[in-house]
Design an enzyme around this catalytic site. Structure first.
Site, mmCIF file in Angstrom:
data_model
loop_
_atom_site.group_PDB
_atom_site.id
_atom_site.type_symbol
_atom_site.label_atom_id
_atom_site.label_comp_id
_atom_site.label_asym_id
_atom_site.label_seq_id
_atom_site.Cartn_x
_atom_site.Cartn_y
_atom_site.Cartn_z
ATOM 1 N N ARG A 51 43.850 47.211 38.211
ATOM 2 C CA ARG A 51 43.958 47.764 39.555
ATOM 3 C C ARG A 51 43.992 46.723 40.662
ATOM 4 O O ARG A 51 44.833 46.747 41.530
ATOM 5 C CB ARG A 51 42.754 48.654 39.876
ATOM 6 C CG ARG A 51 42.978 50.109 39.803
ATOM 7 C CD ARG A 51 41.643 50.752 39.535
ATOM 8 N NE ARG A 51 41.029 50.083 38.406
ATOM 9 C CZ ARG A 51 41.336 50.336 37.147
ATOM 10 N NH1 ARG A 51 42.172 51.280 36.865
ATOM 11 N NH2 ARG A 51 40.790 49.660 36.167
ATOM 12 N N THR A 52 43.016 45.836 40.637
ATOM 13 C CA THR A 52 42.868 44.968 41.802
ATOM 14 C C THR A 52 44.103 44.087 41.965
ATOM 15 O O THR A 52 44.673 43.985 43.049
ATOM 16 C CB THR A 52 41.589 44.128 41.688
ATOM 17 O OG1 THR A 52 40.507 45.014 41.471
ATOM 18 C CG2 THR A 52 41.330 43.329 42.942
ATOM 19 N N LYS A 80 43.666 23.502 31.228
ATOM 20 C CA LYS A 80 43.814 22.054 30.991
ATOM 21 C C LYS A 80 42.700 21.271 31.665
ATOM 22 O O LYS A 80 42.671 20.050 31.617
ATOM 23 C CB LYS A 80 45.145 21.562 31.560
ATOM 24 C CG LYS A 80 46.359 22.221 30.966
ATOM 25 C CD LYS A 80 47.608 21.607 31.624
ATOM 26 C CE LYS A 80 48.864 22.305 31.159
ATOM 27 N NZ LYS A 80 50.006 21.933 32.008
ATOM 28 N N ARG A 101 40.302 36.195 41.823
ATOM 29 C CA ARG A 101 39.223 36.780 41.016
ATOM 30 C C ARG A 101 38.755 35.712 40.046
ATOM 31 O O ARG A 101 39.571 35.046 39.400
ATOM 32 C CB ARG A 101 39.717 37.995 40.251
ATOM 33 C CG ARG A 101 38.745 38.384 39.143
ATOM 34 C CD ARG A 101 39.037 39.724 38.574
ATOM 35 N NE ARG A 101 38.789 40.772 39.555
ATOM 36 C CZ ARG A 101 38.786 42.060 39.254
ATOM 37 N NH1 ARG A 101 39.008 42.457 38.027
ATOM 38 N NH2 ARG A 101 38.556 42.963 40.185
ATOM 39 N N HIS A 129 32.479 42.160 45.494
ATOM 40 C CA HIS A 129 33.860 42.635 45.364
ATOM 41 C C HIS A 129 34.221 43.334 46.670
ATOM 42 O O HIS A 129 34.355 44.554 46.743
ATOM 43 C CB HIS A 129 33.950 43.593 44.174
ATOM 44 C CG HIS A 129 35.333 43.891 43.705
ATOM 45 N ND1 HIS A 129 36.467 43.639 44.453
ATOM 46 C CD2 HIS A 129 35.778 44.425 42.530
ATOM 47 C CE1 HIS A 129 37.535 44.012 43.765
ATOM 48 N NE2 HIS A 129 37.139 44.482 42.589
HETATM 49 C C1 NCD Z 1 35.621 46.644 39.075
HETATM 50 C C2 NCD Z 1 35.425 45.145 38.979
HETATM 51 O O1 NCD Z 1 36.338 44.419 38.569
HETATM 52 O O2 NCD Z 1 34.350 44.726 39.345
HETATM 53 N N1 NCD Z 1 36.950 47.019 38.899
HETATM 54 C C3 NCD Z 1 37.766 47.012 39.991
HETATM 55 O O3 NCD Z 1 38.066 45.991 40.564
HETATM 56 N N2 NCD Z 1 38.161 48.180 40.473
HETATM 57 C C4 NCD Z 1 34.684 47.435 38.256
HETATM 58 C C5 NCD Z 1 34.569 47.133 36.799
HETATM 59 O O4 NCD Z 1 35.248 46.257 36.253
HETATM 60 O O5 NCD Z 1 33.779 47.818 36.171
#
Ligand code: NCD
Length: 307
Positions: A51-52, A80, A101, A129
């Site tokens: 999703r993100t 590397k 991320r 997040h």
């Molecule tokens: C979440 C995350 O990555 O922290 N997912 C997301 O970005 N919607 C929640 C999760 O991974 O459980």
């Protein structure tokens, strides 16, 4: 130049403006279709995501921009031995903005110190997040018409769940929010959240979801974060500790909305999906509008009427 590393980097007024802008994007998508023509976002994902990453990419494409990036540490030069600082210096030459991320807490913050483009924290380890939080706030505001004056239950892995940590931080800034933290004792929120964030706010910790579900206006379900457990046995013991099903939904208010950042594993039974109170797929849609609004804000491309 601004970054978004923590949900508190934007003031309450700025969050309001961002959500108003996101709401306008929802209503008038055409008006925004070319505001990022010629711009690029780099999505630097050292940890898995569906999703993100895709919603950042969809957000930039909806604005007329384009996307570069990688989706795992193995497919980048991190494998590397390249440092995050070097990677971001280089990415600053290719893109106008980036979403990162990382499995290490604080990695996007370190990157921002070496970056000449805005850095968005798209999730750092078990820490924060903030863009998921913006999507959560937009969902709550659109369902209830306001932020504040509510009882929210956060249920599941409150220890490692970064979306929970960020959402609690953000909601402590609104009036009259009661937090009910529902988790097994091993997965309680970290002590810094209790002592530094929730201190002075109305909250309580419970183990049973059934015991409190009738009090809630919002129920925020979360997945047990398998990848952050030190041993498999603990994960197996706790993974199914909460399963929201229609039997429990019948104990809840008619107006209790269910949110989940997704991915879901077993914690919400699929029979709940067709209940009008299930809001987790709406959350996914709002997340795209919020990320569009955020990209425009950080690139200083917000239309005059929303400044
Ligand atoms: C979440 C995350 O990555 O922290 N997912 C997301 O970005 N919607 C929640 C999760 O991974 O459980």
């Amino acid at each position: 130049m601004r970054h978004l590393l923590s949900p508190l980097d934007f003031s309450v007024e700025e969050v309001d403006q961002l959500l108003n802008l996101a709401g306008d994007i929802e209503k008038n998508p055409k008006k925004y279709a070319h505001l990022c023509d010629g711009k690029k976002i780099a999505t630097l994902f050292y940890e898995p995501s569906t999703r993100t990453r895709l919603s950042f990419e969809a957000a930039m494409l909806n604005l007329g921009g384009s996307v570069i990036g990688f989706s795992s540490a193995q497919s980048s030069s991190a494998s590397k031995g390249e440092s995050g600082a070097d990677t971001i210096r280089m990415v600053s030459c290719y893109a106008d903005i980036c979403a990162m991320r990382h499995f290490k807490e604080g990695a996007p913050m370190v990157a921002s110190m070496h970056s000449s483009i805005p850095v968005i924290n798209a999730g750092d380890g078990g820490h924060q997040h903030p863009t998921q939080t913006m999507a959560d706030l937009m969902t709550i505001r659109s369902l209830q018409g306001h932020l504040g004056n509510m009882t929210i239950g956060l249920c599941g892995d409150l220890k490692f769940g970064r979306t929970v940590h960020s959402l609690i931080k953000a909601l402590t800034r609104y009036e009259n929010v009661t937090f009910i933290l529902i988790s097994p004792p091993e997965l309680r929120v970290p002590s810094y959240i209790r002592e530094e964030v929730l201190n002075g706010h109305s909250y309580r910790e419970v183990i049973s979801l059934e015991e409190v579900i009738s009090e809630l206006d919002i129920l925020y379900m979360t997945r047990v974060q398998k990848e952050r457990f030190f041993n498999e046995e603990d994960y197996i013991r706790m993974k199914d500790c909460y399963i929201l099903d229609m039997r429990k939904m019948r104990m809840a208010k008619e107006t209790m909305y269910v949110l989940h950042p997704l991915p879901r594993v077993n914690e919400i039974s699929v029979e709940v999906d067709s209940d009008p109170r299930a809001a987790y797929f709406k959350q996914v849609q709002y997340a795209v509008y919020v990320r569009m609004a955020l990209i425009l804000t950080l690139l200083d491309l917000v239309p005059e009427e929303f400044r």
